[in-house]
Design a protein around this motif. Structure first.
Motif, PDB file in Angstrom:
ATOM      1  N   UNK A  46       0.723  -1.266  -0.329  1.00 44.46           N
ATOM      2  CA  UNK A  46       0.043   0.275   0.017  1.00 44.46           C
ATOM      3  C   UNK A  46       0.754   1.186   0.130  1.00 44.46           C
ATOM      4  N   UNK A  47       1.803   1.259   1.262  1.00 43.72           N
ATOM      5  CA  UNK A  47       2.719   2.229   1.004  1.00 43.72           C
ATOM      6  C   UNK A  47       3.191   2.445  -0.370  1.00 43.72           C
ATOM      7  N   UNK A  48       3.699   1.813  -1.901  1.00 44.35           N
ATOM      8  CA  UNK A  48       4.265   1.635  -2.273  1.00 44.35           C
ATOM      9  C   UNK A  48       3.622   1.803  -3.250  1.00 44.35           C
ATOM     10  N   UNK A  49       2.426   2.002  -3.584  1.00 48.74           N
ATOM     11  CA  UNK A  49       0.968   2.240  -4.109  1.00 48.74           C
ATOM     12  C   UNK A  49       0.984   4.010  -3.396  1.00 48.74           C
ATOM     13  N   UNK A  50       0.210   3.942  -2.948  1.00 48.63           N
ATOM     14  CA  UNK A  50       0.681   5.422  -2.149  1.00 48.63           C
ATOM     15  C   UNK A  50       1.492   6.804  -2.899  1.00 48.63           C
ATOM     16  N   UNK A  51       3.020   6.297  -2.617  1.00 48.55           N
ATOM     17  CA  UNK A  51       3.993   6.752  -3.371  1.00 48.55           C
ATOM     18  C   UNK A  51       3.585   6.492  -5.382  1.00 48.55           C
ATOM     19  N   UNK A  52       3.605   5.730  -5.365  1.00 50.23           N
ATOM     20  CA  UNK A  52       3.344   5.592  -7.227  1.00 50.23           C
ATOM     21  C   UNK A  52       2.305   6.967  -7.148  1.00 50.23           C
ATOM     22  N   UNK A  53       1.317   6.807  -6.529  1.00 49.31           N
ATOM     23  CA  UNK A  53      -0.075   7.267  -7.006  1.00 49.31           C
ATOM     24  C   UNK A  53       0.178   9.130  -6.858  1.00 49.31           C
ATOM     25  N   UNK A  54       1.016   9.589  -5.107  1.00 54.86           N
ATOM     26  CA  UNK A  54       1.336  10.626  -5.510  1.00 54.86           C
ATOM     27  C   UNK A  54       2.271  11.484  -6.923  1.00 54.86           C
ATOM     28  N   UNK A  55       3.236  10.636  -6.879  1.00 50.92           N
ATOM     29  CA  UNK A  55       4.595  11.085  -8.020  1.00 50.92           C
ATOM     30  C   UNK A  55       3.487  11.196  -8.629  1.00 50.92           C
ATOM     31  N   UNK A  56       2.903  10.485  -8.999  1.00 49.09           N
ATOM     32  CA  UNK A  56       1.530  10.637 -10.672  1.00 49.09           C
ATOM     33  C   UNK A  56       0.921  11.501 -10.793  1.00 49.09           C
ATOM     34  N   UNK A  57       0.111  11.927  -9.379  1.00 48.83           N
ATOM     35  CA  UNK A  57      -0.485  13.277 -10.368  1.00 48.83           C
ATOM     36  C   UNK A  57       0.336  14.277  -9.931  1.00 48.83           C
ATOM     37  N   UNK A  58       1.575  14.699  -9.279  1.00 56.34           N
ATOM     38  CA  UNK A  58       2.118  15.769  -8.798  1.00 56.34           C
ATOM     39  C   UNK A  58       3.294  16.006 -11.061  1.00 56.34           C
ATOM     40  N   UNK A  59       3.678  15.137 -11.437  1.00 52.98           N
ATOM     41  CA  UNK A  59       3.266  14.692 -12.489  1.00 52.98           C
ATOM     42  C   UNK A  59       2.374  15.909 -13.353  1.00 52.98           C
ATOM     43  N   UNK A  60       1.194  15.200 -13.314  1.00 56.79           N
ATOM     44  CA  UNK A  60       0.316  15.390 -14.053  1.00 56.79           C
ATOM     45  C   UNK A  60      -0.808  16.825 -14.335  1.00 56.79           C
ATOM     46  N   UNK A  61      -0.071  17.287 -12.918  1.00 53.74           N
ATOM     47  CA  UNK A  61      -0.951  18.940 -12.528  1.00 53.74           C
ATOM     48  C   UNK A  61       0.691  19.319 -13.019  1.00 53.74           C
ATOM     49  N   UNK A  62       1.754  19.299 -12.872  1.00 53.99           N
ATOM     50  CA  UNK A  62       2.754  19.717 -13.578  1.00 53.99           C
ATOM     51  C   UNK A  62       3.128  20.445 -14.841  1.00 53.99           C
ATOM     52  N   UNK A  63       2.740  21.906 -15.513  1.00 58.06           N
ATOM     53  CA  UNK A  63       2.524  22.390 -16.783  1.00 58.06           C
ATOM     54  C   UNK A  63       3.987  21.071 -17.454  1.00 58.06           C
TER      55      UNK A  63
END
Length: 238
Positions: A46-63
């Motif tokens: 779960x910790x790995x999944x949450x970390x990957x999800x957080x990184x994915x959200x940051x990458x999508x939010x960045x221009x």
């Protein structure tokens, strides 16, 4: 041996109850151990999944940054316009002074109109300056974290280099990308993590842009102490 009659019904019932109680206790203990192992594995996943999800959200939010260099447009060579040659008649006897023929102004204007744009297009295009990495890319995140390394109290937690690095991924809650974040901050060893105080935990949690409270919930400090003692065979001393 104990003065019990094996053929006595109360004795037989008592022995049967004792055996059943022992079997039930052993079964409960085995089930508890298996359950704890599965819970630990699920927490790590779960910790790995949450970390990957957080990184994915940051990458999508960045221009997105367009780093492609503009390609030069091929220029077609313009046909060369040659002015007409004016022939001057040759006279054998005392040739008169012949004035040069006047240049045809429309022809010169046409040549200039074609030559100037061609020369401008043939000039080398300016090379755009490199754009610094921004947004949510991995390099940008690691550079942003490294820039705040001076906020960590290394006099308290200790200093280390990449040569001394332990495998921080052994700690439940730390995945590959989170380990690279800690390395960019200058945290490489179990000893450093084991020396975290509440102030260090709050500061590191903020700098690595991790979920609030996760370092305490996953108990990084006690895990690091245990891994340090197992790896180096000596008790951790702050």
């Amino acid at each position: 041996m104990f003065g019990l009659d094996p053929f006595s019904r109360p004795v037989a019932i008592t022995e049967a109850l004792l055996i059943l109680s022992l079997a039930a206790f052993v079964g409960w203990l085995l089930g508890r151990l298996i359950l704890n192992g599965r819970i630990s594995a699920l927490q790590a996943d779960i910790a790995d999944k949450e970390t990957a999800l957080d990184d994915c959200r940051r990458a999508k939010a960045a221009p997105s940054v367009n780093t492609q260099r503009p390609t030069a447009t091929p220029v077609m060579a313009a046909p060369m316009v040659v002015a007409p040659v004016v022939e001057v008649p040759v006279v054998a006897v005392a040739p008169p002074i012949v004035e040069p023929a006047p240049i045809d102004m429309p022809i010169m204007a046409a040549v200039a109109a074609v030559t100037v744009p061609v020369m401008e297009k043939m000039a080398p295009a300016p090379v755009p300056a490199p754009v610094p990495a921004t947004g949510g890319s991995e390099d940008a995140v690691l550079n942003r974290i490294a820039a705040r390394a001076s906020e960590i109290n290394f006099d308290r937690i200790g200093r280390a280099t990449a040569v001394e690095a332990d495998d921080l991924k052994d700690i439940v809650g730390i995945g590959p990308f989170l380990e690279r974040k800690l390395h960019s901050l200058g945290i490489y060893t179990f000893r450093q993590v084991a020396n975290f105080t509440k102030e260090d935990i709050a500061k590191v949690n903020d700098i690595i842009e991790f979920f609030p409270g996760r370092i305490q919930r996953d108990n990084w400090v006690n895990q690091s102490k245990s891994f340090y003692e197992t790896k180096y065979g000596k008790k951790h001393n702050a």
